[in-house]
Design a protein around this motif. Structure first.
Motif, mmCIF file in Angstrom:
data_model
loop_
_atom_site.group_PDB
_atom_site.id
_atom_site.type_symbol
_atom_site.label_atom_id
_atom_site.label_comp_id
_atom_site.label_asym_id
_atom_site.label_seq_id
_atom_site.Cartn_x
_atom_site.Cartn_y
_atom_site.Cartn_z
ATOM 1 N N ASP A 77 -11.646 -3.433 20.283
ATOM 2 C CA ASP A 77 -10.857 -4.669 20.331
ATOM 3 C C ASP A 77 -9.552 -4.439 19.587
ATOM 4 O O ASP A 77 -9.510 -3.723 18.586
ATOM 5 C CB ASP A 77 -11.639 -5.837 19.723
ATOM 6 C CG ASP A 77 -12.911 -6.123 20.505
ATOM 7 O OD1 ASP A 77 -12.796 -6.550 21.661
ATOM 8 O OD2 ASP A 77 -14.009 -5.894 19.977
ATOM 9 N N ALA A 78 -8.479 -5.069 20.098
ATOM 10 C CA ALA A 78 -7.146 -4.796 19.567
ATOM 11 C C ALA A 78 -6.378 -6.084 19.299
ATOM 12 O O ALA A 78 -6.611 -7.113 19.945
ATOM 13 C CB ALA A 78 -6.358 -3.933 20.550
ATOM 14 N N ILE A 79 -5.446 -6.008 18.351
ATOM 15 C CA ILE A 79 -4.519 -7.093 18.073
ATOM 16 C C ILE A 79 -3.095 -6.547 18.201
ATOM 17 O O ILE A 79 -2.815 -5.412 17.813
ATOM 18 C CB ILE A 79 -4.741 -7.696 16.669
ATOM 19 C CG1 ILE A 79 -3.807 -8.902 16.441
ATOM 20 C CG2 ILE A 79 -4.568 -6.657 15.578
ATOM 21 C CD1 ILE A 79 -4.094 -9.670 15.160
ATOM 22 N N ILE A 80 -2.215 -7.363 18.764
ATOM 23 C CA ILE A 80 -0.793 -7.032 18.809
ATOM 24 C C ILE A 80 -0.070 -8.066 17.969
ATOM 25 O O ILE A 80 -0.086 -9.259 18.274
ATOM 26 C CB ILE A 80 -0.265 -7.049 20.255
ATOM 27 C CG1 ILE A 80 -1.104 -6.122 21.144
ATOM 28 C CG2 ILE A 80 1.204 -6.621 20.288
ATOM 29 C CD1 ILE A 80 -0.761 -6.206 22.608
ATOM 30 N N ILE B 136 -2.025 -10.465 8.923
ATOM 31 C CA ILE B 136 -2.891 -10.897 10.014
ATOM 32 C C ILE B 136 -3.614 -9.693 10.611
ATOM 33 O O ILE B 136 -4.826 -9.731 10.885
ATOM 34 C CB ILE B 136 -2.083 -11.630 11.106
ATOM 35 C CG1 ILE B 136 -1.595 -12.983 10.595
ATOM 36 C CG2 ILE B 136 -2.893 -11.790 12.381
ATOM 37 C CD1 ILE B 136 -2.709 -14.002 10.367
ATOM 38 N N ALA B 137 -2.878 -8.607 10.779
ATOM 39 C CA ALA B 137 -3.477 -7.385 11.319
ATOM 40 C C ALA B 137 -4.581 -6.868 10.408
ATOM 41 O O ALA B 137 -5.654 -6.453 10.874
ATOM 42 C CB ALA B 137 -2.412 -6.313 11.513
ATOM 43 N N GLU B 138 -4.349 -6.909 9.097
ATOM 44 C CA GLU B 138 -5.355 -6.435 8.145
ATOM 45 C C GLU B 138 -6.633 -7.259 8.242
ATOM 46 O O GLU B 138 -7.745 -6.703 8.180
ATOM 47 C CB GLU B 138 -4.797 -6.497 6.725
ATOM 48 C CG GLU B 138 -3.744 -5.424 6.435
ATOM 49 C CD GLU B 138 -3.089 -5.602 5.069
ATOM 50 O OE1 GLU B 138 -3.552 -6.485 4.306
ATOM 51 O OE2 GLU B 138 -2.131 -4.872 4.771
ATOM 52 N N ARG B 139 -6.491 -8.575 8.401
ATOM 53 C CA ARG B 139 -7.681 -9.423 8.544
ATOM 54 C C ARG B 139 -8.439 -9.086 9.814
ATOM 55 O O ARG B 139 -9.666 -8.979 9.809
ATOM 56 C CB ARG B 139 -7.296 -10.906 8.554
ATOM 57 C CG ARG B 139 -7.070 -11.513 7.187
ATOM 58 C CD ARG B 139 -7.188 -13.030 7.251
ATOM 59 N NE ARG B 139 -8.494 -13.451 7.739
ATOM 60 C CZ ARG B 139 -8.758 -14.668 8.220
ATOM 61 N NH1 ARG B 139 -7.797 -15.576 8.302
ATOM 62 N NH2 ARG B 139 -9.962 -14.970 8.635
ATOM 63 N N PHE B 140 -7.723 -8.919 10.908
ATOM 64 C CA PHE B 140 -8.358 -8.592 12.181
ATOM 65 C C PHE B 140 -9.104 -7.260 12.078
ATOM 66 O O PHE B 140 -10.269 -7.148 12.481
ATOM 67 C CB PHE B 140 -7.291 -8.524 13.278
ATOM 68 C CG PHE B 140 -7.827 -8.358 14.671
ATOM 69 C CD1 PHE B 140 -8.124 -9.465 15.451
ATOM 70 C CD2 PHE B 140 -8.010 -7.094 15.217
ATOM 71 C CE1 PHE B 140 -8.604 -9.315 16.751
ATOM 72 C CE2 PHE B 140 -8.494 -6.936 16.508
ATOM 73 C CZ PHE B 140 -8.785 -8.054 17.282
ATOM 74 N N VAL C 244 -11.385 -0.708 16.187
ATOM 75 C CA VAL C 244 -10.505 -1.874 16.090
ATOM 76 C C VAL C 244 -9.078 -1.344 15.961
ATOM 77 O O VAL C 244 -8.805 -0.463 15.143
ATOM 78 C CB VAL C 244 -10.861 -2.774 14.899
ATOM 79 C CG1 VAL C 244 -10.084 -4.087 14.972
ATOM 80 C CG2 VAL C 244 -12.362 -3.067 14.864
ATOM 81 N N MET C 245 -8.171 -1.880 16.763
ATOM 82 C CA MET C 245 -6.820 -1.338 16.865
ATOM 83 C C MET C 245 -5.749 -2.369 16.535
ATOM 84 O O MET C 245 -5.964 -3.563 16.719
ATOM 85 C CB MET C 245 -6.575 -0.827 18.294
ATOM 86 C CG MET C 245 -7.501 0.281 18.735
ATOM 87 S SD MET C 245 -7.075 0.833 20.420
ATOM 88 C CE MET C 245 -8.115 2.291 20.560
#
Length: 421
Positions: A346-349, A355-359, A368-369
């Motif tokens: 699963d990835a976050i942009i 926010i990225a660190e939490r994801f 996780v990307m």
């Protein structure tokens, strides 16, 4: 002998006996010996390219006749470039550091005893897989390099391709002076052979399934042998409100459309309701030839979308289809992934590092990307040379399983005459 004449129980018993003998030899084989076998095998694959292509043509014709989807045909198809990549992957595995004999850790007790954990091969590994003939080469290479004997059972869709690749692998193995039984391919497509492998407790040390839900479910339900599961790739990409629109569009189209039939393809796109350019994301996917199954909010963005049904959020399409939902922020996105994901990739942009660190910390997936395409979920891209699968469970190994994932360890206790009081 026809398929119906095969005594699968005796066949698998004979294969496991031979594999166990080969495993004892492989466990003692030197780094150079195993490496040479893989280099010879890679050379044999290159030499046999015309034979492999001819065999694959038979499988492709049968696949077309049986109406396999375009995505499954893409998984099945081999060409000179893919065969060259297969051989290159074997060469890369050949030069990787041998995990066998590596000291994991050492401790010395107050009484002077030294306790040492050392990596050893698992032993005999059974791999049950579907559609993708490159697994024959990747799995054999990784098993051999880590000192394991392997029994391969490929899907009927790729039967001719698998046999041609296996023949080349055995040519290389025996040229290096290692036993041909180091790499065996089950010679029948009778489903009873799978059952016999799953019941081979004590003869096969670990089973690795690679395929769809039905295959993995059967293996997990019936196996009396430990299973390293490679579950479906229900991968998500979440476009956060602070995502760069140009980056987001490029990543999303690649994550879905580069190769739709691989387990790392994004199947669900989650768009933050505060993201600046959602319509462009949807349009880019549709313009690239992807069907978009959307929730009500996303359907308002583009008339070419179709309404998503509840089952779409739990579907690994492996095709040019994607489900798209609008979410109310990070918590909503992570909640959706927790409910519907398969713990694969699963990835976050986003441009917001916090926010990225939490994801990255809170999404419970093997991979996780951040700001990258989920299509990078591949052992080769991780510098592992090749992979035997993406393990989505929690025990033994997780994520791309390569050499270390095919080893276990034993304790060495070194003393100077100590006795326990």
């Amino acid at each position: 002998m026809t398929e119906t004449d095969v005594d699968c129980e005796n066949l698998i018993a004979d294969m496991t006996t031979k594999a166990r003998s080969a495993a004892h030899i492989l466990a003692r084989a030197t780094d150079d010996h195993k490496s040479a076998a893989l280099k010879y095998a890679a050379s044999a694959v290159r030499i046999d390219t015309p034979k492999i292509l001819a065999a694959n043509a038979l499988d492709m014709a049968a696949g077309v006749a049986s109406h396999l989807s375009d995505a499954l045909l893409d998984r099945l198809k081999l060409d000179e470039k893919r065969i060259a990549a297969m051989a290159e992957a074997m060469d890369q595995v050949a030069i990787l550091e041998d995990p066998v004999g590596q000291i994991i850790d050492t401790r010395t007790q107050p009484n002077g005893l030294t306790m040492r954990r050392v990596r050893i091969p698992v032993g005999v590994i059974g791999i049950i897989y579907e559609s993708r003939p490159n697994v024959t080469a990747d799995a054999a290479a990784l098993a051999l390099r880590s000192g394991n004997a392997v029994i391969l059972r490929g899907g009927s869709e790729a039967v001719h391709s698998n046999r041609a690749i296996h023949h080349a692998m055995v040519t290389g193995v025996t040229q290096a002076g290692l036993p041909s039984e180091s790499v065996q391919l089950v010679p029948t497509q009778d489903r009873m052979a799978v059952g016999a492998m799953l019941r081979a407790q004590g003869a096969i040390d670990m089973i690795i399934p690679r395929g769809g839900k039905s295959l993995v479910a059967r293996v997990q339900d019936e196996a009396r042998v430990p299973v390293l599961a490679h579950l479906d790739g229900l991968c998500h990409t979440y476009v956060h409100s602070q995502a760069d629109p140009e980056m987001a569009q490029e990543i999303i189209v690649n994550a879905k459309m580069r190769r739709t039939g691989i387990c790392g393809a994004t199947e669900t796109l989650l768009i933050d309701q505060d993201y600046a350019a959602p319509a462009k994301l949807v349009a880019a996917l549709i313009d690239a030839g992807c069907e978009v199954r959307a929730d009500d909010m996303v359907m308002e963005l583009d008339s070419r979308t179709v309404s998503a049904q509840e089952e779409d959020w739990d579907t690994e399409y492996l095709d040019s289809v994607i489900s798209v939902r609008m979410v109310a922020g990070l918590e909503d996105a992570m909640g959706h992934i927790a409910r519907h994901g398969s713990h694969h990739t699963d990835a976050i942009i986003t441009g917001d590092e916090k926010i990225a660190e939490r994801f990255l910390a809170e999404v419970d997936s093997a991979i996780v990307m951040h700001n990258a395409s989920t299509q990078y979920a591949d052992g080769g891209e991780f510098g592992l040379g090749a992979e035997i699968g993406i393990a989505t469970g929690r025990l033994h190994a997780r994520g791309p399983v390569a050499l270390e994932g095919l080893t276990t360890y034993k304790w060495l206790v070194l003393g100077q005459g100590q006795t326990r009081p």
